[in-house]
Design an enzyme around this catalytic site. Structure first.
Site, PDB file in Angstrom:
ATOM      1  N   SER A 165     -11.236  -0.378   2.586  1.00  0.00           N
ATOM      2  CA  SER A 165     -10.702  -0.624   3.945  1.00  0.00           C
ATOM      3  C   SER A 165     -10.355   0.612   4.422  1.00  0.00           C
ATOM      4  CB  SER A 165      -9.404  -1.803   3.980  1.00  0.00           C
ATOM      5  OG  SER A 165     -10.134  -2.634   3.259  1.00  0.00           O
ATOM      6  N   GLU A 177      -6.519   4.017   5.942  1.00  0.00           N
ATOM      7  CA  GLU A 177      -5.841   4.123   4.449  1.00  0.00           C
ATOM      8  C   GLU A 177      -6.548   5.193   3.669  1.00  0.00           C
ATOM      9  OE1 GLU A 177      -5.952  -0.151   2.726  1.00  0.00           O
ATOM     10  OE2 GLU A 177      -6.982   0.918   0.986  1.00  0.00           O
ATOM     11  N   ARG A 229       0.774  -1.194   0.080  1.00  0.00           N
ATOM     12  CA  ARG A 229       0.065  -0.042   0.095  1.00  0.00           C
ATOM     13  C   ARG A 229       0.977   1.241   0.132  1.00  0.00           C
ATOM     14  NH1 ARG A 229      -2.652  -3.408  -1.131  1.00  0.00           N
ATOM     15  NH2 ARG A 229      -4.744  -4.033  -0.306  1.00  0.00           N
TER      16      ARG A 229
HETATM   17  C1  LIG Z   1     -15.734  -0.626  -2.096  1.00  0.00           C
HETATM   18  C2  LIG Z   1     -14.148  -0.303  -2.086  1.00  0.00           C
HETATM   19  C3  LIG Z   1     -13.248  -1.296  -2.280  1.00  0.00           C
HETATM   20  C4  LIG Z   1     -11.883  -1.205  -2.457  1.00  0.00           C
HETATM   21  N1  LIG Z   1     -10.940  -2.275  -2.342  1.00  0.00           N
HETATM   22  C5  LIG Z   1      -9.625  -1.968  -2.648  1.00  0.00           C
HETATM   23  C6  LIG Z   1      -8.712  -3.014  -2.718  1.00  0.00           C
HETATM   24  O1  LIG Z   1      -9.245  -4.041  -2.790  1.00  0.00           O
HETATM   25  N2  LIG Z   1      -7.513  -2.799  -2.701  1.00  0.00           N
HETATM   26  C7  LIG Z   1      -6.979  -1.690  -2.704  1.00  0.00           C
HETATM   27  O2  LIG Z   1      -5.926  -1.540  -2.827  1.00  0.00           O
HETATM   28  N3  LIG Z   1      -7.811  -0.478  -2.708  1.00  0.00           N
HETATM   29  C8  LIG Z   1      -9.109  -0.907  -2.567  1.00  0.00           C
HETATM   30  N4  LIG Z   1      -9.822   0.428  -2.468  1.00  0.00           N
HETATM   31  C9  LIG Z   1      -9.423   1.694  -2.410  1.00  0.00           C
HETATM   32  C10 LIG Z   1      -9.465   2.545  -3.511  1.00  0.00           C
HETATM   33  O3  LIG Z   1     -10.303   2.023  -4.650  1.00  0.00           O
HETATM   34  C11 LIG Z   1      -8.050   2.297  -4.535  1.00  0.00           C
HETATM   35  O4  LIG Z   1      -6.851   3.336  -3.537  1.00  0.00           O
HETATM   36  C12 LIG Z   1      -8.158   3.519  -5.640  1.00  0.00           C
HETATM   37  O5  LIG Z   1      -6.584   3.111  -6.248  1.00  0.00           O
HETATM   38  C13 LIG Z   1      -8.096   4.967  -5.429  1.00  0.00           C
HETATM   39  O6  LIG Z   1      -8.454   5.449  -6.863  1.00  0.00           O
HETATM   40  P1  LIG Z   1      -9.285   6.566  -7.129  1.00  0.00           P
HETATM   41  O7  LIG Z   1      -9.137   7.325  -8.441  1.00  0.00           O
HETATM   42  O8  LIG Z   1     -10.699   6.595  -6.376  1.00  0.00           O
HETATM   43  O9  LIG Z   1      -8.402   7.696  -6.156  1.00  0.00           O
HETATM   44  P2  LIG Z   1      -8.792   8.916  -5.067  1.00  0.00           P
HETATM   45  O10 LIG Z   1      -9.497   8.354  -4.172  1.00  0.00           O
HETATM   46  O11 LIG Z   1      -9.416   9.903  -6.121  1.00  0.00           O
HETATM   47  O12 LIG Z   1      -7.516   9.426  -4.692  1.00  0.00           O
HETATM   48  C14 LIG Z   1      -6.553   8.882  -3.838  1.00  0.00           C
HETATM   49  C15 LIG Z   1      -5.145   9.331  -3.560  1.00  0.00           C
HETATM   50  O13 LIG Z   1      -4.565   9.187  -4.754  1.00  0.00           O
HETATM   51  C16 LIG Z   1      -4.204  10.457  -5.192  1.00  0.00           C
HETATM   52  N5  LIG Z   1      -4.447  10.183  -6.781  1.00  0.00           N
HETATM   53  C17 LIG Z   1      -5.372   9.808  -7.529  1.00  0.00           C
HETATM   54  N6  LIG Z   1      -5.136  10.060  -8.865  1.00  0.00           N
HETATM   55  C18 LIG Z   1      -3.741  10.445  -9.000  1.00  0.00           C
HETATM   56  C19 LIG Z   1      -2.780  10.663 -10.057  1.00  0.00           C
HETATM   57  N7  LIG Z   1      -3.278  10.502 -11.263  1.00  0.00           N
HETATM   58  N8  LIG Z   1      -1.572  11.085  -9.801  1.00  0.00           N
HETATM   59  C20 LIG Z   1      -1.381  11.260  -8.539  1.00  0.00           C
HETATM   60  N9  LIG Z   1      -2.120  11.255  -7.530  1.00  0.00           N
HETATM   61  C21 LIG Z   1      -3.177  10.674  -7.666  1.00  0.00           C
HETATM   62  C22 LIG Z   1      -4.892  11.303  -4.522  1.00  0.00           C
HETATM   63  O14 LIG Z   1      -4.571  12.527  -4.895  1.00  0.00           O
HETATM   64  C23 LIG Z   1      -5.387  10.899  -3.152  1.00  0.00           C
HETATM   65  O15 LIG Z   1      -4.232  11.348  -2.492  1.00  0.00           O
HETATM   66  C24 LIG Z   1     -11.366   0.279  -2.273  1.00  0.00           C
HETATM   67  C25 LIG Z   1     -12.229   1.326  -2.084  1.00  0.00           C
HETATM   68  C26 LIG Z   1     -13.483   1.124  -2.183  1.00  0.00           C
HETATM   69  C27 LIG Z   1     -14.472   2.343  -2.193  1.00  0.00           C
END
Ligand SMILES: Cc1cc2nc3c(=O)[nH]c(=O)nc-3n(C[C@H](O)[C@H](O)[C@H](O)COP(=O)(O)OP(=O)(O)OC[C@H]3O[C@@H](n4cnc5c(N)ncnc54)[C@H](O)[C@@H]3O)c2cc1C
Length: 339
Positions: A236, A334, A160
């Site tokens: 999580s 997280e 992570r």
């Molecule tokens: C139902 C559910 C299940 C999930 N299951 C998992 C799992 O199994 N495993 C897991 O690892 N995660 C899981 N997650 C967490 C999440 O989906 C991941 O962390 C995902 O990668 C976040 O992507 P996002 O585009 O929504 O990021 P955001 O929530 O929009 O951003 C998260 C962080 O990343 C940064 N960020 C986003 N895009 C960029 C970019 N292009 N460049 C630089 N920084 C950036 C943002 O600034 C912020 O700090 C889950 C979430 C939910 C709601």
């Protein structure tokens, strides 16, 4: 490029929580990413990069800077190499690869969010993590104002973790990620839940495995399904903590039930945060006003409807205090908190 004012962020997050961004703009190209950064700098404002908002808790007062929403699209394939723009939906890309018979990310089906966020926290689940397949990350470097290509070895991937969410947090805006996938590869069946569904000797297809992962995730409330209250979460909420072996022995010695653990190298063990939360008195379905714990997953804190960020953070603090008191373990959140 259009810069909007006072845009409510709640609809851009899976928790459906959060106040307004002072400024908000969608970046569709590398050049627009650079333009957005210039816009924020000219006004001496902080900026925040928003993907799918699935690992995010936006505070109720919102964010007094510029939110750059990643709208870059496109997938370019060169044999087993897929260069994918940061704004593509991650789960759609998994389906795209699986349908074409490419292995390497099939167990990561059903994870919400965008491609650009996957290297940030080295997204992982069901026996795979993106660090295994990422070969290159293209990013706008806000220190030099140049687009750079970082090789996987330069990204500092760990559980992570990457340099994007640790030592170089905030420096790079990821605009595209290149994954090397295996043509006609076998699906990964290292995770116990998957081995139970596909016992030794069976040879499931990539599609069967990714669909099964989505089913398992749905059963745990870890798949976003419109209208399901358990889905209003940020996944999580706590990371699995790593403790010294001696600390683990003390916890295991005191506990009435067997304490699960996984080796984490150098005399340390990783403990499932879900077990600690549950055994500190917070079962699935626990509620605290408008916030609560998913009825299907102990680690997913949910918005039960009209919850505020303060409601969710108060519940998180209550859980952390109980786990600290009972096990001497400090849980780490997280999701990213904005505002
Ligand atoms: C139902 C559910 C299940 C999930 N299951 C998992 C799992 O199994 N495993 C897991 O690892 N995660 C899981 N997650 C967490 C999440 O989906 C991941 O962390 C995902 O990668 C976040 O992507 P996002 O585009 O929504 O990021 P955001 O929530 O929009 O951003 C998260 C962080 O990343 C940064 N960020 C986003 N895009 C960029 C970019 N292009 N460049 C630089 N920084 C950036 C943002 O600034 C912020 O700090 C889950 C979430 C939910 C709601």
């Amino acid at each position: 490029m259009h810069f909007e004012e006072f845009v409510t962020l709640a609809p851009y997050t899976t928790l459906h929580i959060g106040g307004p961004a002072r400024w908000f703009a969608e970046a569709r190209t590398d050049e627009e990413v650079a333009e957005a950064v210039r816009f924020a700098r000219a006004r001496a404002l902080p900026f925040f990069v928003l993907g799918g908002g699935s690992n995010l808790l936006v505070r109720d007062a919102g964010f007094a800077g510029l939110v750059i929403h990643m709208g870059l699209r496109g997938i370019r394939q060169d044999e087993g190499r897929f260069a994918v723009a940061a704004g593509e939906a991650w789960d759609s890309f998994v389906s795209h690869a699986v349908e074409r018979g490419y292995a390497g990310i099939e167990c990561l089906a059903g994870i919400p969010g965008t491609v650009g966020a996957t290297p940030v926290q080295n997204v992982g689940a069901y026996g795979q993590e993106v660090a295994e397949t990422i070969v290159r990350v293209r990013a706008f470097d806000t220190k030099t104002d140049k687009i750079v290509d970082l090789a996987a070895a330069e990204c500092g991937f760990a559980y992570r973790r990457s340099l994007f969410n640790s030592v170089k947090r905030g420096r790079y805006i990821v605009t595209a990620v290149t994954y090397a996938l295996r043509a006609a590869g076998e699906p990964r069946l290292s995770y116990a839940d998957l081995q139970r569904r596909f016992p030794a000797g069976t040879r499931p297809t990539l599609e069967e495995v990714s669909e099964t992962v989505r089913e398992i995730r749905q059963g745990k409330g870890m798949l976003i399904v419109e209208g399901e209250p358990d889905c209003r979460s940020a996944g999580s909420f706590f990371k699995n903590p790593v403790v010294e072996q001696a600390h683990y022995a003390r916890i295991a010695g005191d506990a009435a039930a067997a304490v699960p653990s996984y080796p984490a190298g150098e005399g340390r063990v990783k403990l499932p945060a879900a077990w600690l939360v549950e055994h500190a008195g917070f079962p699935k379905g626990y509620t605290m006003g408008r916030a609560g714990i998913s009825s299907r997953h102990t680690l997913a804190l949910i918005n039960r409807g009209e919850a505020t960020a303060d409601d969710v953070l108060a519940l998180a603090e209550r859980i952390k205090a109980a786990v600290r008191e009972k096990f001497g373990v400090e849980l780490e959140m997280e999701p990213v908190v904005l505002g």
